[in-house]
Design a protein around this motif. Structure first.
Motif, PDB file in Angstrom:
ATOM      1  N   ALA A 216     -21.841 110.882 -43.899  1.00  0.00           N
ATOM      2  CA  ALA A 216     -20.451 110.838 -43.126  1.00  0.00           C
ATOM      3  C   ALA A 216     -19.533 110.056 -44.315  1.00  0.00           C
ATOM      4  O   ALA A 216     -18.332 110.222 -43.985  1.00  0.00           O
ATOM      5  CB  ALA A 216     -20.818 109.814 -41.856  1.00  0.00           C
ATOM      6  N   VAL A 217     -20.008 109.010 -45.010  1.00  0.00           N
ATOM      7  CA  VAL A 217     -19.189 108.525 -45.817  1.00  0.00           C
ATOM      8  C   VAL A 217     -18.907 109.240 -47.197  1.00  0.00           C
ATOM      9  O   VAL A 217     -17.810 109.433 -47.714  1.00  0.00           O
ATOM     10  CB  VAL A 217     -19.487 106.802 -45.973  1.00  0.00           C
ATOM     11  CG1 VAL A 217     -20.716 106.939 -46.725  1.00  0.00           C
ATOM     12  CG2 VAL A 217     -18.399 106.263 -46.793  1.00  0.00           C
ATOM     13  N   ILE A 218     -20.089 109.770 -47.705  1.00  0.00           N
ATOM     14  CA  ILE A 218     -19.869 110.306 -49.101  1.00  0.00           C
ATOM     15  C   ILE A 218     -19.210 111.890 -48.976  1.00  0.00           C
ATOM     16  O   ILE A 218     -18.691 112.308 -50.156  1.00  0.00           O
ATOM     17  CB  ILE A 218     -21.358 110.800 -49.566  1.00  0.00           C
ATOM     18  CG1 ILE A 218     -21.433 110.731 -51.114  1.00  0.00           C
ATOM     19  CG2 ILE A 218     -22.225 112.036 -49.090  1.00  0.00           C
ATOM     20  CD1 ILE A 218     -20.768 109.327 -51.978  1.00  0.00           C
ATOM     21  N   VAL A 219     -19.277 112.400 -48.049  1.00  0.00           N
ATOM     22  CA  VAL A 219     -18.504 113.645 -47.877  1.00  0.00           C
ATOM     23  C   VAL A 219     -16.780 113.363 -48.116  1.00  0.00           C
ATOM     24  O   VAL A 219     -16.084 114.028 -48.775  1.00  0.00           O
ATOM     25  CB  VAL A 219     -18.548 114.529 -46.481  1.00  0.00           C
ATOM     26  CG1 VAL A 219     -17.843 113.619 -45.314  1.00  0.00           C
ATOM     27  CG2 VAL A 219     -17.958 115.933 -46.641  1.00  0.00           C
ATOM     28  N   THR A 339     -26.408 115.767 -50.259  1.00  0.00           N
ATOM     29  CA  THR A 339     -26.283 117.195 -50.746  1.00  0.00           C
ATOM     30  C   THR A 339     -25.551 117.740 -49.967  1.00  0.00           C
ATOM     31  O   THR A 339     -24.753 118.739 -50.094  1.00  0.00           O
ATOM     32  CB  THR A 339     -27.880 117.656 -50.594  1.00  0.00           C
ATOM     33  OG1 THR A 339     -28.753 116.798 -51.553  1.00  0.00           O
ATOM     34  CG2 THR A 339     -27.832 119.147 -51.215  1.00  0.00           C
ATOM     35  N   LEU A 340     -25.709 117.815 -48.494  1.00  0.00           N
ATOM     36  CA  LEU A 340     -25.199 118.595 -47.469  1.00  0.00           C
ATOM     37  C   LEU A 340     -23.958 118.333 -47.337  1.00  0.00           C
ATOM     38  O   LEU A 340     -23.062 119.146 -46.993  1.00  0.00           O
ATOM     39  CB  LEU A 340     -26.157 118.663 -46.181  1.00  0.00           C
ATOM     40  CG  LEU A 340     -27.356 119.043 -46.231  1.00  0.00           C
ATOM     41  CD1 LEU A 340     -28.146 119.013 -44.800  1.00  0.00           C
ATOM     42  CD2 LEU A 340     -27.345 120.724 -46.605  1.00  0.00           C
ATOM     43  N   ALA A 341     -23.279 117.045 -47.303  1.00  0.00           N
ATOM     44  CA  ALA A 341     -22.274 116.582 -46.846  1.00  0.00           C
ATOM     45  C   ALA A 341     -20.978 117.146 -47.759  1.00  0.00           C
ATOM     46  O   ALA A 341     -20.049 117.705 -47.422  1.00  0.00           O
ATOM     47  CB  ALA A 341     -22.016 114.974 -46.723  1.00  0.00           C
ATOM     48  N   PRO A 342     -21.270 116.881 -49.186  1.00  0.00           N
ATOM     49  CA  PRO A 342     -20.091 117.694 -50.084  1.00  0.00           C
ATOM     50  C   PRO A 342     -20.239 119.103 -49.929  1.00  0.00           C
ATOM     51  O   PRO A 342     -19.028 119.871 -50.187  1.00  0.00           O
ATOM     52  CB  PRO A 342     -20.527 117.159 -51.510  1.00  0.00           C
ATOM     53  CG  PRO A 342     -21.542 115.945 -51.351  1.00  0.00           C
ATOM     54  CD  PRO A 342     -22.299 116.165 -50.046  1.00  0.00           C
ATOM     55  N   LEU A 343     -21.456 119.784 -49.586  1.00  0.00           N
ATOM     56  CA  LEU A 343     -21.351 121.125 -49.377  1.00  0.00           C
ATOM     57  C   LEU A 343     -20.677 121.587 -48.385  1.00  0.00           C
ATOM     58  O   LEU A 343     -19.872 122.502 -48.274  1.00  0.00           O
ATOM     59  CB  LEU A 343     -22.743 121.848 -49.327  1.00  0.00           C
ATOM     60  CG  LEU A 343     -23.060 123.156 -49.071  1.00  0.00           C
ATOM     61  CD1 LEU A 343     -22.614 123.893 -50.255  1.00  0.00           C
ATOM     62  CD2 LEU A 343     -24.583 123.453 -49.032  1.00  0.00           C
ATOM     63  N   LEU A 344     -20.651 120.833 -47.139  1.00  0.00           N
ATOM     64  CA  LEU A 344     -19.921 121.202 -45.894  1.00  0.00           C
ATOM     65  C   LEU A 344     -18.453 120.815 -46.093  1.00  0.00           C
ATOM     66  O   LEU A 344     -17.588 121.515 -45.627  1.00  0.00           O
ATOM     67  CB  LEU A 344     -20.434 120.305 -44.891  1.00  0.00           C
ATOM     68  CG  LEU A 344     -21.952 120.646 -44.295  1.00  0.00           C
ATOM     69  CD1 LEU A 344     -22.367 119.537 -43.288  1.00  0.00           C
ATOM     70  CD2 LEU A 344     -22.051 121.928 -43.590  1.00  0.00           C
ATOM     71  N   GLY A 345     -18.127 119.746 -46.947  1.00  0.00           N
ATOM     72  CA  GLY A 345     -16.922 119.529 -47.454  1.00  0.00           C
ATOM     73  C   GLY A 345     -16.167 120.677 -48.126  1.00  0.00           C
ATOM     74  O   GLY A 345     -15.082 120.988 -47.846  1.00  0.00           O
ATOM     75  N   GLY A 362     -16.641 114.239 -42.190  1.00  0.00           N
ATOM     76  CA  GLY A 362     -17.408 112.753 -41.946  1.00  0.00           C
ATOM     77  C   GLY A 362     -17.538 112.182 -40.497  1.00  0.00           C
ATOM     78  O   GLY A 362     -18.526 111.612 -40.072  1.00  0.00           O
ATOM     79  N   ALA A 363     -16.598 112.401 -39.736  1.00  0.00           N
ATOM     80  CA  ALA A 363     -16.438 111.908 -38.432  1.00  0.00           C
ATOM     81  C   ALA A 363     -17.760 112.572 -37.655  1.00  0.00           C
ATOM     82  O   ALA A 363     -18.349 112.182 -36.808  1.00  0.00           O
ATOM     83  CB  ALA A 363     -15.194 112.368 -37.626  1.00  0.00           C
ATOM     84  N   ALA A 364     -17.679 114.188 -37.909  1.00  0.00           N
ATOM     85  CA  ALA A 364     -18.976 114.746 -37.126  1.00  0.00           C
ATOM     86  C   ALA A 364     -20.210 114.237 -37.558  1.00  0.00           C
ATOM     87  O   ALA A 364     -21.066 114.197 -36.600  1.00  0.00           O
ATOM     88  CB  ALA A 364     -18.766 116.208 -37.350  1.00  0.00           C
ATOM     89  N   LEU A 365     -20.580 114.011 -38.831  1.00  0.00           N
ATOM     90  CA  LEU A 365     -21.826 113.490 -39.282  1.00  0.00           C
ATOM     91  C   LEU A 365     -22.048 112.109 -38.754  1.00  0.00           C
ATOM     92  O   LEU A 365     -23.145 111.506 -38.420  1.00  0.00           O
ATOM     93  CB  LEU A 365     -21.827 113.579 -40.511  1.00  0.00           C
ATOM     94  CG  LEU A 365     -21.965 114.950 -41.456  1.00  0.00           C
ATOM     95  CD1 LEU A 365     -21.803 114.725 -42.838  1.00  0.00           C
ATOM     96  CD2 LEU A 365     -23.268 115.782 -41.131  1.00  0.00           C
ATOM     97  N   GLY A 366     -20.909 111.285 -38.690  1.00  0.00           N
ATOM     98  CA  GLY A 366     -21.126 109.989 -38.121  1.00  0.00           C
ATOM     99  C   GLY A 366     -21.457 109.925 -36.824  1.00  0.00           C
ATOM    100  O   GLY A 366     -22.381 108.885 -35.998  1.00  0.00           O
TER     101      GLY A 366
END
Length: 402
Positions: A216-219, A339-345, A362-366
């Motif tokens: 959530a934060v890294i994306v 891994t997944l967060a930057p990919l989704l971003g 990021g909000a959705a992952l949070g």
């Protein structure tokens, strides 16, 4: 606190700088390598993939080694990979070196946390983990902005050389500060025993929360330089300062989290994730406003990292019988999110939703992390109620038998 714990934090600082410095290097790297920003962003995912695989793999491979030997060897591999990366002729070679670097760094993370935890009493484990993990926060405050400035003046390859030199200094400190040989407890560690100790549903729920919370934060952080220059309208010269501000927020959050990791873990996780969700939504809606964006970046760092010591130390409480694998697998969980967060971003950017769309991701992952935290709190209360009721139940049964 033993000096060795701080040296372990230094090792995380030098290698963690490499993990996150690409967020400030992406525009220059993309231009130099002739690839798009989303493709350059995959270098972040490549590093994270290496950490997902490398943490448990290297933990198992080095389980029978003295911990100092493992720590030094892993740093040596990390240095070699960065030298090759600095000399890489193109995107493919650089991509491969990111994976190798991550394998070594992941192994170092797992062994470092297990080493720190083994050197302090139970009441200080959360603080020891926070000190080690604070190396990563300092990397975002000092290392990442410094790497960004260095790349702006001397190119992104200079940042890779700097990381290699700093890690060499950390390796030498490890040789002198980390105790050599094996303790009696290290002699009894086996893969089978640690795997058996990890067979707990709450542990794997904690891993899921770790992945969502860190993702959530890294994306947003991964594409922050592009958000600041392309959406907010700031010049490149402001990027290092705002990245440092994110790191200052992270350091404050890490300090708070380290102090409450043992006393209020679930409550702190819930509050931290709630604040992270709000900061992400605000950033997504107001990325064009300089003042609000800068404040949101600071809050994003604070709320994103206040959860880190709890996420790091809680797994040792849930599964104390697996001191090496439990921490290594938690490192993998962090990097599943990484891994997944930057990919989704990158997918959101490629869909022409704008760079600010990464904050919505990021909000959705949070939200997913918050739901997992609430579930973990419910399970913990059930366990505590069952434990408290057990003596009374035994007394009732004894009375009935009489």
């Amino acid at each position: 606190m033993p000096l060795a714990v701080y040296i372990l934090g230094l090792g995380i600082f030098t290698q963690g700088t490499s993990e996150f410095m690409l967020s400030g290097l992406l525009p220059n790297m993309a231009d130099d390598l002739g690839v798009s920003i989303p493709d350059a962003g995959l270098l972040i995912s490549a590093f994270a993939i290496g950490m997902v695989v490398g943490a448990p793999l290297l933990a198992v491979a080095t389980l029978s080694w003295p911990r100092r030997t493992a720590l030094v060897a892993l740093q040596a591999v990390f240095i070699a990979a960065h030298v090759v990366g600095a000399l890489a002729p193109g995107y493919g070679v650089l991509f491969a070196t990111r994976i190798v670097s991550a394998l070594a760094y992941a192994g170092f993370w797992g062994v470092a946390v297990a080493t720190a935890v083994s050197m302090v009493p139970l009441s200080a484990k959360g603080k020891a983990v926070a000190i080690v993990a604070s190396g990563l926060t300092l990397a975002t405050i000092v290392g990442v902005p410094a790497g960004t400035v260095l790349s702006q003046f001397a190119g992104w390859r200079a940042a890779f050389w700097a990381v290699a030199v700093l890690t060499l200094a950390s390796l030498l400190c490890s040789v002198f500060a980390i105790p050599g040989g094996k303790s009696a407890t290290e002699e009894t560690r086996t893969v089978k025993a640690e795997l058996r100790a990890m067979a707990r549903p709450q542990l794997w729920l904690s891993y899921a929360v770790t992945a969502f919370a860190f993702g959530a934060v890294i994306v947003t952080f991964s594409y922050l330089a592009s958000v600041l220059t392309d959406v907010t309208g700031l010049s490149e010269g402001w990027v290092p300062a705002i990245l440092a501000l994110f790191g200052v927020g992270g350091l404050i959050g890490m300090t708070i989290g380290g102090r409450v990791a043992e006393s209020h873990p679930i409550r702190t996780l819930a509050l931290g994730l709630g604040g992270l969700i709000v900061a992400s939504v605000v950033l997504a809606l107001t990325a064009q406003n300089v003042v609000v964006t800068v404040l949101a970046v600071f809050v994003l760092g604070l709320t994103g990292y206040v959860t880190n010591p709890i996420l790091q130390s809680r797994v040792f409480t849930v599964a104390p019988g697996a001191p090496t694998l439990v921490g290594a697998t938690n490192t993998s969980a962090f990097n599943v999110g990484n891994t997944l967060a930057p990919l989704l971003g990158g997918l959101a950017i490629s869909a022409d939703w704008g760079y600010e769309s990464v904050a919505w991701v990021g909000a959705a992952l949070g939200v997913l992390g918050l739901l997992g935290t609430l579930w973990a709190g419910t399970l913990q209360r059930r366990t505590e109620n069952t434990t408290a009721a057990a003596p009374e139940l035994r007394q009732e049964l004894a009375g009935a038998d009489a």
